[in-house]
Each structure stands twice: as C-alpha cells, then as structure tokens.
Design an enzyme around this catalytic site. Structure first.
Site, short mmCIF file in Angstrom:
data_model
loop_
_atom_site.label_atom_id
_atom_site.label_comp_id
_atom_site.label_asym_id
_atom_site.label_seq_id
_atom_site.Cartn_x
_atom_site.Cartn_y
_atom_site.Cartn_z
N GLY B 115 1.53 -1.46 -9.33
CA GLY B 115 0.19 -0.90 -9.41
C GLY B 115 0.29 0.62 -9.43
O GLY B 115 -0.58 1.30 -8.90
N GLY B 116 1.38 1.11 -10.03
CA GLY B 116 1.67 2.54 -9.94
C GLY B 116 1.80 2.92 -8.47
O GLY B 116 2.27 2.12 -7.65
N SER B 201 7.52 -2.36 -11.55
CA SER B 201 6.58 -1.36 -12.08
C SER B 201 6.48 -0.21 -11.07
O SER B 201 7.52 0.37 -10.73
CB SER B 201 5.22 -2.03 -12.35
OG SER B 201 4.41 -1.20 -13.16
#
Lengths: 521, 521
Positions: B115-116, B201
């Site tokens: 989610g960054g 991510s």
C-alpha cells in the site's frame, strides 16, 4: 487442496431485467457479489437501476452505508467482523446459488443483517458468508445492504410531499431488493414464490417490520426472527410522531434554512450535527429517527397494532439465545466454585429476590452452572414470547419457537451470546474459531441449519436429527432447545423470564466493559 | 469438521516484558491478535508500551492507520481485501506460532504490508493470514500495523528538534516492532536471532529501507523484497530535502500559526488540507512527505547511496511477477486468436517498435500467449534487476532472484498481477477463490512457500521440489521462474525489459479502468 474455480470473460453470466451480470463459480457454487438492486437519492424512495448494455461484473461486495459512529473492533473471537468501504450509494445484494437454471426453483433465503437499523452490513460478520449454506442445503442465499441510521430512517415528511416515506427509506430499500429478487431470482435458480426472510437482532426487527409493510406482501413468504424482538428498541412506533423537531434542530445546528440542503451536505457533517442535537431532542420524548416510523406504508409493531392480514398468513420462526448481551468476561472455574461469591454477585446484580431467581434458574436449567443466571437475558426473550403467542393466535400459519442455550468452549465456558447462533444457521462454524467443540459443533450445526433450511423449504423446521417440533398455539409455547441435547419444552421459562425482567438492570451497559478489555490502549 | 479451539481465562497466556497477554489456540496454532508494541504521539518517535498488571487480551486485530483517501472495493477476485476500523493509535502486531516454549527458537517471519507507505494494513488482504504458513512451516509469523502517509512520513524537522525524525515516524514504528520482537519473541517460540522481513510492493520497499536504517541493525537478519523495487516511487530520497514547503502550506491552509497545533487537530481536517495543498507543492519539485526521508537515521535508496555495511551482510531474495499493474480486463479467446487485432493493440500501446518487442517477448516466453506482451511489467522488474545485481556485488551474503510468470485461471487466463504471489507465499491459496487450479496450485504453492521458509531458516531458498537455485553474482542474475514448470534462467529477460521500459506508457493509469468496471454505479 485446490478448489474448482471458474470465471471467464463470459461465464458465469446471468441475464437480469436491467442487463447481464458476471459472477464466478467455486466448487460448484455460483457467486455474485455487489449486485446493484436499486438507486436512490438521499431521503428519497429507491428507484430501479438503469438498464445497461454488455456485461457488468458482480465480483466485489458493494459499498456499506456510512454509520453515525466509526466501528471499533471488539469481541472478535465471539463475533468476528468484516468491515468495508462506506458510501450511501449502498443498495447492493450478494447471491450464492447452485444453479443458474430458471427451472431449478430452489428455496430463496434472504439474510437481513443486524446492527439495529443504524449499523452493520451484509458482510459485517464472517459468519454471514452464504456459500456453505447454499451448498449444504441446495438453496439460494442472498444478503443485502440498505440505507441505515438517518440516511435510512429520518422523517422529513413535515417538510414536503417528496419526503413522505423518508422515515422508512431503509426499509423501502429492502422492499426494492425483494422486488428485484422477485423479478430476477429465477435466472439464478431461485423460486420467486418461495422466499424466506431471516435476520438477527436488527435483522430480526427488519423481518417483522417487513411483515407489517403492505408493499412487501407477496414478495416473501416466511420469516425467521432471530433475537429480533427487543424491549424498548424501535422508536417511532406511533403514527402521531414525525420528524419536525429533529429536522428543525438539525437545520439550526447546520445553520441551514432549506431542508433541501440536507440532501447534499456531506454525510460526515450531517452525522456530526445529528450526533450533537439528537440527545437533546430525545429528552423531550420526540422522535429522533434511526428506526422505522409507523405510517400508512409501515403499519407498526404487531404487539401494539396487531398483525396485518398478510402477516397472519406467514409462517414464522422466532427465538433467542440464553445469554444475548451478556458480553462481560466469564467467570473462572475457581469463581464458579465459590458459592458465597456467586451468591453475593447474584445479590449485587438482582437484589434481595436474586436468591429466588437463582433457585428458579436452577430448576429451569438443571444442567447449567447456577452462575449462568448472572448472564441470562430477558430483554429479548420476554418480547419474543409475547410475539410468538400473539402470532400463534393465527393457526392458519405455523409459529415456531426456539432457544439456544449451548455453552461455548470460550473463556472457560460461556453461554450463548447475542449473534452466537448465526454461524450454526449459516453452516459456517468452521469459519469461526471460538465455535469449535469437537464432538458437539458438527451435530448442532447440522440440526440448526437443517431446521432453517426445512423451514425455508416448506414452513416446518422439523428435521431427522431433532425431536418432533410442533407449532405453538396461543397458550402453548413449544420451544426447541438447541444445545448438546436438543429437546422441545413447553412454556418452560415464562416465570423465570418474568422475574428476571423485573430484577435485571439494563443489559445495554455491559458491552462497554468488554470493549475496553478487548482493545489495548 | 469442528476444529480444536482453546481459550480459557488463563490459557494461552504469554509473559511479555510489559505484562501478560492472552491469545487463543486453534488446531495447535497459537494466535495473538492486536498486540500493542509501542505508543506514539503524532509526529513523534514511538515509545515502549507502559507495563500493566494482570492479563490483557490479544484477541482482536488492532486499529489500522487512517488513510488520506477512503478505500474503494475493487478487484476483489484478484486481491480479496479486509478493511478495519481506523485510528492513528495503530502500533499493533499479530502473531501465529506453534510453540510457546522459549527453547523452541523457531525462525521468525515478519510481514510488512503493501500500500506504498500511505495505505494498507497487516490484515488488508485475506492472503495475509498467518495461520497456514506458521503451521505448514513450523515458524513464527508476525504481521504489523504502523503509521502511514503524513502520520508516518511528514518532515517537520525544520520546525523543531522534537520532530527530527518525523519524516520517518512510520519506519520508526517498524523498528520499535522489531525491538519488541527481539525482546519478547522467545516466549512465543521464536528465535530472536533469526528474524526475516518479507514484504510486497510498499512492504518490499519497507524491507530495503529498513536494511538502510542503522537503528534496525541486528534486529533482523534476512529480507525478502517482493515487487518492492519501483521506479520513481520513493520521494524524499535526498538529504537536501525537508518539509518546510509542505508544512508551511499546510499551516496556511489550516490558518494555523503554530506547528504544534498540527499535533492535535483532527486527522480528517489535516488530511483534507494536505490533499488540497500537496499537488501544488509537488509541482515545485519540493518534498511533500508520504514516504521515508533520507537523513542520518534512514540512509537512503541503495541504488543511489549504496548498501550499508550491515545491509551487505543480509541475505536477500528479490523478485517480481510478470504482469504487476496490468489490471486491465483480459482479452477473450477470440481476441487473442485475432493476430491483426493483437498487432494493432501492440502498436497502439508500444508504437513502431512494438513489433520488435513482441518478437523479443515470444523468444523469452515461448510458452506464453504473445498477447501477454500487452500486460508485461518493467517498472518493477527493471529496478529489481538493478537492485539484485548491485547487491550481488557483495557475495558474503546470498542474493536470490525470482519471477512469477504463472497464468491464473481468471478472466480466461491472466498473467500474474501485482500481489498475486502473496497467497502462494503464505500457503493461503485455499482462501482465495481465483487462485485455484486443480493439479497446479497445490504444487506451486508448496514450491513457493517452501522457498520462503527455507530462506527464512538458513538464507537459502532451494527446496526439494525446485531445481537447484544458485545465488546471483554481479554479472549473473540467476532467476527462479515460478510457473507450472519452475526453472532457473540466467540474465534471461534484460534486453526485453530494457526495451519495454523504453516503450511502455506509465502503468499507474490502468488501475482506474478496472476499478470502474468492478463497482457498479
């Protein structure tokens, strides 16, 4: 082991009145998530969805109605939750089915979620997942979201004809969903002439409020009210009441002249203003919204106004669980064994007549620990019995009573709490950790799920694994006890419940303690 | 079948440095949800939790950090989500373990969510559930929440010494969690001297930013970066940058004089003001927060500043999936079979050199459909190769490369998308409908989960079901291909990726189309 999954560009696709929908298939069950069943402007009645070309995906659950307060995680072992993004554009339903054949005509069970009329969603509990019940019972299971709290239940009728039924907009959403189901469910393998509503807590209230709603007549055919008759819960039950006071206070707080402006201000602002002014308005005894409002669309609580002609013809099953809101921490084995301690706790909770209550409890529930009297409920049970016996005055349709008394293997033993029957009904105990007791859970789950399924099939909850389960009559509440041993008992707890109701403090306060305990700050 | 569940008043209870915690046990796995590992004032560094008397429950997941935008459900079949109540008091972790014996000393895997640095949570994906991986691998699995976006990453250092590291508060939370794990995990059966970070991510970026953070040296011993090297993603990477411009703009927007006031205004107001002013500030090229800021606490991107001495000693595994952000709808069989259509789509997407790219793709991936070139990624893959080859210059610790190229049985065949390896790593494909292909999924899941487990055990991902998997060297990227047939390939796609990177439009725009498609409005 890998499961059989299927979702191609064109399969499974079902034609609805407004257009084509694509879902997916998992181990034989067809699943459609987030089917839009209606649209609505704020405070207005729902309208049918616009037709579309091509295929729309039904692969993600739809928005949940925003709430007045943010949810707080608590009691997750007792009631595991799922939260979801919020938006008032929330008229979505979910479908689980074994067939996409219009000739299959399987019973349809429509789940109405709890959370009063103010909170919750079709997927709020892990246990609301419909796959297992659909597969086990070869039935169509549907769950739905609708407008809640002041978005669903705020009467603006004194301010204009267009708001005539805004006090019941949330229930009107449900009727729109039932209309959608009536028109489309055949293509999902369901029988539009055999639709059973079931719901728990607020969801149970939704079942009986829809029984009292002529617009829903013929759109459903049976109802299950699980812990859904609740003392002093549904306000706005008099057709004398209206939203003049609360809406006037809202407009003043928001410094608005025109009620029209309430339709477009951001919900967060509207909710904050409402939270601020509602307690003061409530003190005057005026209606503050948040629940259905009796009018010529919704006719009111059957215990007050009687059952509608249509409601009299609907088979119903009504029940509660032994503990309901007894969410406080359970007692340890040592505490339970300390008779003097238990007696003092009983006296503290129930006063001088607590001793009598304890003796009565021991007689009614000889297999329970006597300390369980500290956790028993009457606020749901008493009005449920009233509802059952009043409905049973109309023997043209069956009225069935149940009580779940099972002691869960949690916290050293905890009698059934509010919501705890739901995983059994949905055949979902495997999804809920604290509901697993080897040698017990599987049978009880089969007994309960079978009862619900059989009731949906032909209006009779009897099943091969249960003793014969007769309908109630006006003077015989024949109650199926769900526990390690299931049995039918007749008018078995009425005296106990009456005394408990007289002695017990309000149960609504207990929840807070446990919440504080569950979340570490 | 009913599972074995246990949670009594006193069992399972584990002693931590600050006090006792109660979890539950399910089929042998001990589970602790929502363990508070630190406290923090907004923009300040985390502090240890206060000691307590008695037993605290660890039975409910903890709050998730509030976000700048509300989540929207989308792509639920591809990435099924869980949402949760939000509060900036969010320093919570979850533990799954098979032992509560301090002598068990099992490998510890700490999951850092994606989610960054702005969104997501330890439980955001269904696939993040740690039970199956812990049980299958006999390891301790931990996941954690920490501060995000401007709560975790807003530099106020120009406004006071107390805010010195506010630009990295979210990473400081993670270091506090690692410190908590170091001090307490032995009592949960874990080995504090064998802690592996893994993340995908944004979570992968968290792994490598923590490798570059001296305060975390020795608190973890290996790292797995899954789709976590991303072109142009982490801003604030220069020690020249600071928060003067963005904080000044925030104060002006909020009509505040004192930066201190930012500590207490409601987050919703702060976020709204930030969302309003940040785009303008960003246009000037100034730092706007939301990501770690290089300073003397976090030393910066290793591709720019080189690896720290400690990072050089850490075995790492780095990889991506073939499609990553190719979330647009897949092509139908008919479309794929239409060579002229595919060629025109390739030309439209990649321009005149698209033909060359297509031929290169067909050579590198002879078993894939040539239309898959439309969905391939380079924005993650190119910097991952850079990272791998740079890290491999330090052969004192192994550097391993992987690529998942598997085509999922979804939408008529869809090459691996961003996040799609996660259920395999966690041994959770059974929880995720679209990840089930009989005869394929179970083996691939075993291969991938074994690789992660073996890497956590001793820094080498080889396993019995995989071909031998050598570490990379500075000029040999030996990449394990995860697909129906797993194999090691050497520098196998560098030319293809370089050309793709040159030709491909930004992938960040594709997501929107699919989102609109998933939610019916």
């Amino acid at each position: 082991m890998a499961r059989n999954f299927m979702c191609t560009k064109t399969d499974p696709v079902v034609e609805t009145k407004a257009g084509k929908l694509r879902g997916f298939q998992l181990d034989g069950t067809y699943v459609f998530h987030g089917v839009k069943y209606a649209d609505a402007k704020r405070f207005h009645q729902p309208t049918p969805v616009e037709p579309w070309e091509g295929i729309k995906n039904a692969l993600a659950y739809g928005y949940v109605c925003p709430m007045l307060q943010q949810d707080q995680p608590s009691n997750e072992l007792m009631v595991p939750h799922r939260y979801w993004p919020l938006d008032e554009n929330c008229q979505y339903l979910n479908i689980w089915t074994q067939h996409l054949d219009p000739n299959a005509k399987k019973p349809v069970l429509v789940w109405l979620h709890g959370g009063g009329f103010a909170a919750g969603s079709s997927i709020e509990h892990i246990a609301y997942e419909g796959e297992n019940m659909s597969k086990y019972g070869d039935v169509v299971v549907i769950s739905l979201n609708h407008r809640l709290n002041i978005l669903g239940y705020l009467d603006l009728s004194p301010f204009g004809e267009e708001y005539k039924n805004s006090g019941n907009a949330g229930n009107a959403d449900m009727v729109a969903a039932l209309q959608w189901i009536h028109e489309n469910i055949a293509n999902f393998g369901g029988d539009p002439e055999n639709v059973t509503l079931f719901g728990q807590s607020g969801g149970g209230m939704k079942v009986w409020t829809l029984m009292q709603t002529p617009a829903a007549d013929g759109l459903f055919h049976k109802g299950v009210v699980q812990s859904g008759c609740i003392d002093h819960f549904v306000s706005g039950n008099s057709t004398e009441q209206n939203g003049k006071a609360i809406v006037t206070a809202l407009l003043a707080e928001l410094k608005l002249d025109d009620v029209k402006a309430l339709e477009t201000i951001p919900y967060a602002q509207l909710a904050a203003a409402y939270n601020k002014v509602a307690p003061e308005v409530a003190k005057t005894g005026a209606y503050v919204g948040g629940n259905p409002l009796a009018n010529d669309w919704y006719l009111g609580d059957p215990l007050e106004v009687g059952f509608t002609e249509h409601a009299k013809t609907i088979p119903v099953m009504v029940g509660t669980v032994l503990g309901e809101f007894s969410f406080m921490p359970a007692l340890s084995e040592e505490e339970k064994a300390d008779a003097a301690l238990i007696d003092s706790m009983i006296e503290k909770r129930y006063g001088a007549e607590g001793k009598k209550l304890k003796e009565m409890f021991a007689k009614v529930y000889p297999d329970k620990d006597v300390s369980d009297v500290l956790f028993m409920d009457s606020i749901f049970r008493a009005p449920s019995t009233d509802f059952i016996l009043k409905k049973a005055q109309h023997p043209e349709s069956g009225t069935y009573s149940y009580m779940m008394t099972y002691t869960f293997p949690y916290d050293g033993g905890h009698i059934a709490w509010h919501c705890s029957e739901i995983p059994f009904v949905f055949h979902n105990t495997s999804l809920v950790a604290a509901y697993n007791e080897p040698g017990v859970t599987d049978l009880l789950e089969k007994q309960m799920c079978d009862a619900w399924l059989n009731f949906a099939r032909d209006g009779k909850p009897s099943s091969e694994d249960l003793p014969e389960w007769p309908a109630c009559t006006a003077d015989d509440e024949a109650t199926m006890i769900f526990d390690k041993k299931c049995e039918v008992r007749h008018n078995y707890d009425h005296e106990l419940v009456a005394l408990h109701k007289k002695l017990a403090p309000s149960p609504w306060s207990h929840n807070d303690d446990e919440e504080e305990q569950q979340i570490q700050h």
